[in-house]
Design an enzyme around this catalytic site. Structure first.
Site, short mmCIF file in Angstrom:
data_model
loop_
_atom_site.label_atom_id
_atom_site.label_comp_id
_atom_site.label_asym_id
_atom_site.label_seq_id
_atom_site.Cartn_x
_atom_site.Cartn_y
_atom_site.Cartn_z
N HIS A 9 -6.86 6.70 4.08
CA HIS A 9 -6.73 7.78 4.96
C HIS A 9 -7.96 8.33 5.49
O HIS A 9 -9.19 8.25 4.80
CB HIS A 9 -6.08 9.14 4.03
CG HIS A 9 -5.95 10.36 5.22
ND1 HIS A 9 -4.78 10.32 5.99
CD2 HIS A 9 -7.03 11.16 5.07
CE1 HIS A 9 -5.19 11.68 6.64
NE2 HIS A 9 -6.44 12.20 6.17
N ASN A 19 -1.46 1.03 2.77
CA ASN A 19 -2.25 0.92 3.69
C ASN A 19 -3.67 1.39 3.32
O ASN A 19 -4.58 1.43 3.97
CB ASN A 19 -2.06 1.44 5.01
CG ASN A 19 -1.75 3.05 4.86
OD1 ASN A 19 -2.20 3.55 4.06
ND2 ASN A 19 -1.21 3.42 6.30
N PHE A 41 10.12 9.28 5.71
CA PHE A 41 9.20 8.88 4.69
C PHE A 41 8.28 9.68 3.91
O PHE A 41 7.44 9.08 2.85
CB PHE A 41 8.01 7.75 5.38
CG PHE A 41 7.14 8.44 6.39
CD1 PHE A 41 5.93 8.91 6.17
CD2 PHE A 41 7.62 8.54 7.75
CE1 PHE A 41 5.00 9.80 6.73
CE2 PHE A 41 6.63 9.11 8.85
CZ PHE A 41 5.43 9.73 8.43
N THR A 78 -2.99 2.33 11.57
CA THR A 78 -1.87 2.68 10.32
C THR A 78 -1.17 1.38 9.71
O THR A 78 -1.18 1.44 8.61
CB THR A 78 -0.99 3.92 10.61
OG1 THR A 78 -1.83 4.84 11.05
CG2 THR A 78 -0.23 4.47 9.53
#
Length: 149
Positions: free
Chosen positions: A115, A112, A57, A91
């Site tokens: 961070h 998402n 990813f 996450t």
């Protein structure tokens, strides 16, 4: 006191979630000592996410985090890493508990929203990547006595 870097990612900015997320951070009593709106370039993104280099990813993560403006902030306080991570949630938003930022606002692991540093050591390293010392303020609020023992 620990420091944590928080990034409100491009999807949070584009969806108009800066205000609601910052409200949660302030209402919890966290002390913001640095904040800026910025565009992360590829070089900075690769340094920040170096731990993920070589993973499947990685390239899509770099493309995503550099795709639009982000809000980067530094929060400080006792046990701040653990506190912020509990506020952020898992996450994968599908596994994030309701009441967390990801649990309430995110639907997909690839988008998402946020961070947060995962350890005090990484917090210090990440803060130094995004902020010069003179960009951070030493702030003491009158409410601190009601938040910290």
């Amino acid at each position: 006191m620990e420091r944590s870097l928080i990034i409100l990612k491009p999807d949070a900015v584009q969806r108009g979630l800066i205000g609601p997320i910052l409200t949660r951070i302030e209402q919890r009593g966290l002390r913001i000592v640095g904040m800026k709106l910025m565009q992360i370039d590829e070089s900075l993104a690769r340094r920040h996410y170096a731990i993920h280099e070589g993973k499947a990813f990685f390239d899509s993560l770099i493309t995503y985090i550099t795709s639009g403006p982000v809000v980067v902030l530094v929060v400080t306080g006792k046990n701040i890493i653990e506190i912020v991570r509990s506020m952020v949630g898992a996450t994968n938003p599908v596994k994030a508990a309701p009441g967390t930022i990801r649990g309430d606002f995110a639907l997909d692991i690839g988008r998402n929203l946020i961070h947060a540093s995962d350890s005090p050591e990484n917090g210090e390293m990440e803060v130094s990547l995004f902020f010069r010392p003179e960009e951070l303020v030493e702030m003491h609020r009158s409410t601190d006595q009601w938040i910290y023992e």
